[in-house]
Design a protein around this motif. Structure first.
Motif, PDB file in Angstrom:
ATOM      1  N   THR A 188     -14.700 -60.387 -69.583  1.00 56.86           N
ATOM      2  CA  THR A 188     -14.669 -60.364 -71.160  1.00 56.86           C
ATOM      3  C   THR A 188     -13.817 -61.169 -71.671  1.00 56.86           C
ATOM      4  O   THR A 188     -12.678 -61.808 -71.280  1.00 56.86           O
ATOM      5  CB  THR A 188     -13.929 -58.933 -71.408  1.00 56.86           C
ATOM      6  OG1 THR A 188     -12.786 -58.752 -70.497  1.00 56.86           O
ATOM      7  CG2 THR A 188     -14.846 -57.736 -70.800  1.00 56.86           C
ATOM      8  N   GLY A 189     -14.005 -61.473 -72.949  1.00 58.67           N
ATOM      9  CA  GLY A 189     -13.321 -62.383 -73.953  1.00 58.67           C
ATOM     10  C   GLY A 189     -12.145 -61.974 -74.480  1.00 58.67           C
ATOM     11  O   GLY A 189     -11.891 -60.721 -74.463  1.00 58.67           O
ATOM     12  N   LYS A 190     -11.608 -62.733 -75.209  1.00 58.95           N
ATOM     13  CA  LYS A 190     -10.405 -62.460 -75.663  1.00 58.95           C
ATOM     14  C   LYS A 190     -10.143 -62.467 -77.210  1.00 58.95           C
ATOM     15  O   LYS A 190      -9.121 -62.245 -77.793  1.00 58.95           O
ATOM     16  CB  LYS A 190      -9.347 -63.534 -75.398  1.00 58.95           C
ATOM     17  CG  LYS A 190      -9.181 -63.812 -73.865  1.00 58.95           C
ATOM     18  CD  LYS A 190      -8.311 -64.964 -73.534  1.00 58.95           C
ATOM     19  CE  LYS A 190      -8.268 -65.284 -72.132  1.00 58.95           C
ATOM     20  NZ  LYS A 190      -7.492 -66.528 -71.771  1.00 58.95           N
TER      21      LYS A 190
ATOM     22  N   MET B 193     -16.999 -55.488 -76.404  1.00 61.39           N
ATOM     23  CA  MET B 193     -17.123 -56.131 -75.183  1.00 61.39           C
ATOM     24  C   MET B 193     -17.994 -55.617 -74.482  1.00 61.39           C
ATOM     25  O   MET B 193     -18.917 -55.817 -73.483  1.00 61.39           O
ATOM     26  CB  MET B 193     -15.712 -55.859 -74.540  1.00 61.39           C
ATOM     27  CG  MET B 193     -14.541 -56.853 -74.972  1.00 61.39           C
ATOM     28  SD  MET B 193     -12.988 -56.699 -73.946  1.00 61.39           S
ATOM     29  CE  MET B 193     -12.140 -55.814 -75.159  1.00 61.39           C
TER      30      MET B 193
ATOM     31  N   ASP C  22      -9.633 -57.747 -68.006  1.00 61.86           N
ATOM     32  CA  ASP C  22     -10.926 -56.759 -68.321  1.00 61.86           C
ATOM     33  C   ASP C  22     -10.340 -55.284 -68.503  1.00 61.86           C
ATOM     34  O   ASP C  22      -9.599 -54.847 -67.844  1.00 61.86           O
ATOM     35  CB  ASP C  22     -11.740 -56.961 -67.266  1.00 61.86           C
ATOM     36  CG  ASP C  22     -12.428 -58.161 -66.871  1.00 61.86           C
ATOM     37  OD1 ASP C  22     -12.547 -58.596 -68.072  1.00 61.86           O
ATOM     38  OD2 ASP C  22     -12.529 -58.751 -66.107  1.00 61.86           O
TER      39      ASP C  22
ATOM     40  N   ARG D 225      -6.949 -60.355 -78.696  1.00 63.25           N
ATOM     41  CA  ARG D 225      -6.403 -59.269 -78.178  1.00 63.25           C
ATOM     42  C   ARG D 225      -5.362 -60.090 -77.061  1.00 63.25           C
ATOM     43  O   ARG D 225      -5.613 -61.201 -76.613  1.00 63.25           O
ATOM     44  CB  ARG D 225      -7.209 -58.575 -77.423  1.00 63.25           C
ATOM     45  CG  ARG D 225      -8.270 -59.042 -76.241  1.00 63.25           C
ATOM     46  CD  ARG D 225      -9.196 -58.132 -75.689  1.00 63.25           C
ATOM     47  NE  ARG D 225      -9.832 -58.726 -74.693  1.00 63.25           N
ATOM     48  CZ  ARG D 225      -9.582 -58.701 -73.359  1.00 63.25           C
ATOM     49  NH1 ARG D 225      -8.841 -57.680 -72.976  1.00 63.25           N
ATOM     50  NH2 ARG D 225     -10.466 -59.164 -72.429  1.00 63.25           N
TER      51      ARG D 225
ATOM     52  N   ALA E  29      -4.230 -61.068 -74.070  1.00 61.12           N
ATOM     53  CA  ALA E  29      -4.887 -61.514 -72.745  1.00 61.12           C
ATOM     54  C   ALA E  29      -4.272 -62.858 -72.461  1.00 61.12           C
ATOM     55  O   ALA E  29      -3.283 -63.736 -73.171  1.00 61.12           O
ATOM     56  CB  ALA E  29      -6.382 -62.111 -73.116  1.00 61.12           C
TER      57      ALA E  29
ATOM     58  N   LEU F 183      -3.141 -66.973 -73.608  1.00 61.58           N
ATOM     59  CA  LEU F 183      -3.364 -67.301 -75.142  1.00 61.58           C
ATOM     60  C   LEU F 183      -1.924 -67.917 -75.522  1.00 61.58           C
ATOM     61  O   LEU F 183      -1.049 -66.967 -75.941  1.00 61.58           O
ATOM     62  CB  LEU F 183      -3.481 -65.868 -75.931  1.00 61.58           C
ATOM     63  CG  LEU F 183      -4.948 -65.415 -75.857  1.00 61.58           C
ATOM     64  CD1 LEU F 183      -5.547 -64.223 -76.482  1.00 61.58           C
ATOM     65  CD2 LEU F 183      -6.061 -66.764 -76.150  1.00 61.58           C
TER      66      LEU F 183
END
Lengths: 312, 542
Positions: free
Chosen positions: A38-40, A109, A139, B16, B18, B21
């Protein structure tokens, strides 16, 4: 058996499409994606009267037609970001309401993953080419059930999968990071998780570890040293090992034939640890390049006979 | 899931929490590295000794400013590459991706690995002439036989080079963490030392310098009226310099390829991490390199002005000319900062100044083999070199085989350099080979929009425009102009000493070696059933 392993595509749709094509491109019998699917980042695309507007990589873009909107959404997805089409009021609500961004992030997501798995159904011939996926520390939990339900993709987390005589065990958990992400645990707990999943392997000589965290101090886990504000120190010139000691000890103790890892994108590399070949193909998902490892496994000898890191 | 919003009151991006970053590194760090890489003390002063006598009609300030402006375009081109493909592998990664694996390997292996074997004795020689020789002379130490002058002998150069190689090897083995911490303080110390020199040259008159030079020259070296003797010796040798000024342009342009010896490296070691990239990243990367380059340019100009004011421009060039003719006034390299220290007639002060200024060397030496390690590791991971090349010892975390691949050839070349005065004149080969590697990257940046259009369009560099034209590829073209001009001059003009038959054979051998390694790797891996052409082949998207 030829295996293609990649990891950490972080929502990049172009990398996912490449991953699905990797089996035919590299003539692989099995493809494995090692977590952090999944992306951020979520990019709000604000719908105004007669046009949409978004800021993509610092540039304000105005879209007049639906075709332009789709083109920009594609661009955003390819970079590993989620386009979230919102009204100005919704954008305001995202800013104001506690937990609103989290909820929207989760929705984007899971929606994106659903689309990806639909693509997989078409590309992987409904399961003809085995495809293993597991979560990574970044994730969200919701993805587990979605992947489990896919007819074309096998969710690997905490399972021992028998693949033509090889035994693949997967774990998306990592040792703690400064970002306090989803699947993080202290080293002692990681050891317990590893022991639990490894105990299912009948023959360690044909075992493959697919652990998201790389082994500590092996060169597969070198990340820029950060200060307390998460800023790389000394111009990013100083790297330090940030992998897991539990993963390192498990490899040293159990000596599987192969151990594949991800998590630390900058640390692309290969390391021999006794009879184990440990690999981290790294990740440059934001460039739209799918880094991976093409591995030739010999069931008779119980070893990796050929390997190549690729930038596909 | 904790999140951050970016974009002020109206968010344009939600992040978000993660892994990875990270925030951008500080521009200050980048400036320091660029300053140390374009090291006007170690590299600059060393090169001026050669450049003045070789091109007596050239004007130093004009050449420095022209070089600074021209290299600024290289900074723009590299900033474009860094923000487009922000990998630590630098030229190797960019060229492999854009121009192909073979070109990437050959240019990276020659420019970031093989030629560093020659840089090792150059570093060693600089350590000799900027630390050991002046220190020994000031303290009048007579051991080993010959005292300070011993460091300029064949044995002296060889031993100091081995010390330098060992020092750089140990620093690579220990890792950059500890070194990076002290490196910053060494830079500060070096700058303080330079500031002291500036003050000394600023507050003292020419007459005061002449009397101090004669006094200390007599005291330390037994040379009577050293100032007048230097001028007389240079005159006798037939050397005449142009008065300090700004023109003419023609002969001055010939100094530009010589000044690349120190001004061509502001991009050394620039990396970028993180996944949220925007125009601010381009500005940050560019600013660090650009400011570092121009601090060096400004320091250099200040140095020239003060030399002209207090030391005397003609005299400074006469000192250099005598060294160039292997007849230095005091039998050792004419270190201008040591002469500035002579304005204070106190041995402790003079020693302290030499030691503080040597921090310019020690802040810089640690990175000698760093790029080589990276290229060797990357080539091993690409299966071009044997896997062992990237092995790191379990206990001490030392990259044993890559160190062998760097240190042994460097030590061998150190011997050739030390015992062959002819070979020593190939100093600018070290710049030329890296310039060729840079040329590959400059070509890559120009081709980038055409070869990798998606990557280019997604890059913040594509949005940096002037009058609607993207600046980065244009800067790439101007950089190609700079590098081609330099290469043409180096290869066509005898005064740079790099176009002799032996020098060309030496450089050519490096390219042949790289090509041979790559071809053998392709053949061997092919027999093993491994297709190296797959490494950078793009998987179709649809």
């Amino acid at each position: 058996m030829r295996v293609f392993f990649a990891t950490d595509i972080h929502g990049s749709e172009v990398c996912w499409r490449k991953f699905l094509n990797a089996a035919s491109f590299y003539k692989a019998d099995l493809v494995v994606l090692g977590g952090d699917v999944t992306g951020k980042i979520m990019v709000p695309v604000v719908a105004h009267d007669g046009y949409w507007q978004a800021v993509v990589r610092g540039e304000t873009i105005r879209m007049e037609t639906r075709a332009e909107l789709e083109e920009i959404q594609k661009k955003i997805r390819n970079a590993g970001h989620y386009p979230a089409v919102v009204s100005p009021d919704e954008l305001q609500a995202l800013s104001d309401e506690e937990g609103a961004v989290d909820r929207r992030f989760s929705a984007e997501m899971t929606r994106s993953l659903d689309r990806w798995l639909d693509m997989a159904d078409g590309k992987l011939g409904g399961g003809d080419i085995p495809c293993i996926l597991n979560g990574g520390n970044d994730d969200i939990w919701e993805i587990d059930d979605i992947i489990e339900a896919s007819p074309s993709v096998t969710f690997g987390e905490a399972k021992s999968l028998d693949l033509d005589g090889f035994h693949l065990v997967s774990m998306g958990w990592t040792n703690p990071t400064p970002w306090n992400t989803f699947r993080e645990a202290p080293e002692e707990q990681l050891k317990e998780k590893i022991d639990a999943v490894v105990s299912q392997i009948p023959d360690m000589g044909r075992a493959i570890f697919n652990f998201h965290a790389p082994p500590y101090g092996t060169g597969l886990d070198e990340a820029p040293a950060l200060d307390e504000t998460l800023r790389p120190t000394h111009g990013g010139a100083v790297m330090k090992p940030v992998g897991s000691t539990a993963v390192r000890d498990a490899i040293n103790n159990y000596q599987p034939m192969l151990s594949v890892h991800g998590h630390i994108h900058e640390s692309r590399g290969i390391k021999r640890m006794g009879r184990t070949l440990a690999i981290n193909p790294g990740s440059v998902y934001s460039d739209g390049v799918l880094q991976g490892a093409v591995l030739e496994l010999n069931a008779k000898k119980g070893k990796v006979t050929k390997y190549l890191l690729v930038n596909g | 899931m904790a999140t951050d919003a970016i974009g002020g009151e109206t968010p344009t991006l939600f992040l978000r929490k993660a892994t990875g970053l990270v925030r951008g590194w500080s521009v200050r760090d980048s400036i320091i590295y660029a300053c140390l890489a374009t090291n006007f003390v170690t590299l600059g002063l060393y090169e001026f000794t050669f450049a003045g006598p070789a091109f007596p009609k050239g004007q130093f300030i004009t050449a420095t400013l022209i070089s600074g402006v021209w290299v600024s375009f290289l900074v723009i081109a590299y900033a474009g590459l860094v923000v487009t493909i922000p990998r630590a592998g630098g030229d190797y990664v960019w060229q492999s991706r854009i121009l192909g694996s073979g070109i990437g390997f050959v240019l990276a292996a020659t420019g970031w690995w093989f030629i560093l074997w020659l840089w090792a004795p150059i570093y060693g020689n600089i350590l000799s002439v900027q630390l050991f020789e002046p220190l020994w002379a000031t303290l009048k130490w007579t051991w080993p036989a010959g005292g300070a002058a011993w460091f300029g002998t064949n044995n002296g150069i060889f031993i100091v080079t081995l010390i330098t190689i060992a020092l750089a090897g140990v620093l690579v083995s220990l890792g950059m963490a500890g070194y990076a911490k002290i490196q910053r303080w060494f830079f500060v110390g070096g700058m303080v030392g330079f500031a002291v020199v500036v003050v000394l040259l600023l507050v003292n008159s020419h007459a005061s310098f002449v009397s101090s030079f004669n006094l200390e020259g007599q005291k330390l070296f037994g040379v009577h009226n050293a100032y007048q003797a230097t001028n007389a010796a240079a005159h006798k040798a037939g050397y005449t310099t142009s008065p300090f000024g700004f023109g003419p342009l023609g002969p001055t342009m010939l100094l530009v390829p010589a000044f690349m010896f120190f001004l061509l490296w502001p991009n050394w070691g620039t990396t970028l991490y993180g996944e949220v990239r925007g125009a601010s990243d381009f500005r940050r990367v560019f600013s660090g390199m650009f400011a570092g380059l121009w601090i060096t340019v400004i320091c250099t100009v200040i140095f020239f002005l003060l030399i002209a004011k207090t030391v005397g421009w003609g005299f400074y060039q006469n000192l250099n000319a005598l060294d160039y003719n292997l007849t230095p006034t005091f039998g050792i390299w004419p270190y201008p900062f040591m002469f500035a220290g002579w304005l204070v007639h106190n041995t402790a002060f003079q020693v302290a100044l030499i030691l503080v200024l040597s921090l310019w060397f020690f802040a810089w030496v640690g990175t000698l083999f760093l790029s080589s390690t990276r290229v060797i590791f990357a080539a091993a991971f690409d299966r071009v070199l044997p896997d062992r090349a990237a092995e790191v010892s379990e206990r001490r975390k030392v990259p044993v085989y890559s160190l062998i691949l760097m240190l042994l050839p460097a030590a061998g070349l150190a011997a050739v350099y030390a015992y062959s005065t002819t070979f020593r004149t190939y100093t600018l080969d070290a710049t030329l080979v890296i310039a060729v590697t840079y040329l590959g990257s400059a070509i890559a940046v120009v081709l980038l929009p055409f070869v990798k259009p998606d990557l280019w369009r997604a890059s913040p560099a594509s949005r940096i425009k002037l009058l609607g034209v993207p600046i980065v590829p244009v800067a790439g073209v101007i950089t190609i102009g700079l590098l081609v001009f330099n290469l043409y001059e180096w290869l066509s003009n005898d005064s740079y000493f790099v176009n002799s038959h032996a020098s060309l054979v030496y450089m050519g051998a490096m390219y042949v070696l790289a090509i041979v390694i790559y071809v053998i790797a392709r053949l061997v891996r092919s027999r093993q059933g491994i297709d190296l052409s797959l490494i950078n082949k793009e998987i179709p998207v649809e």
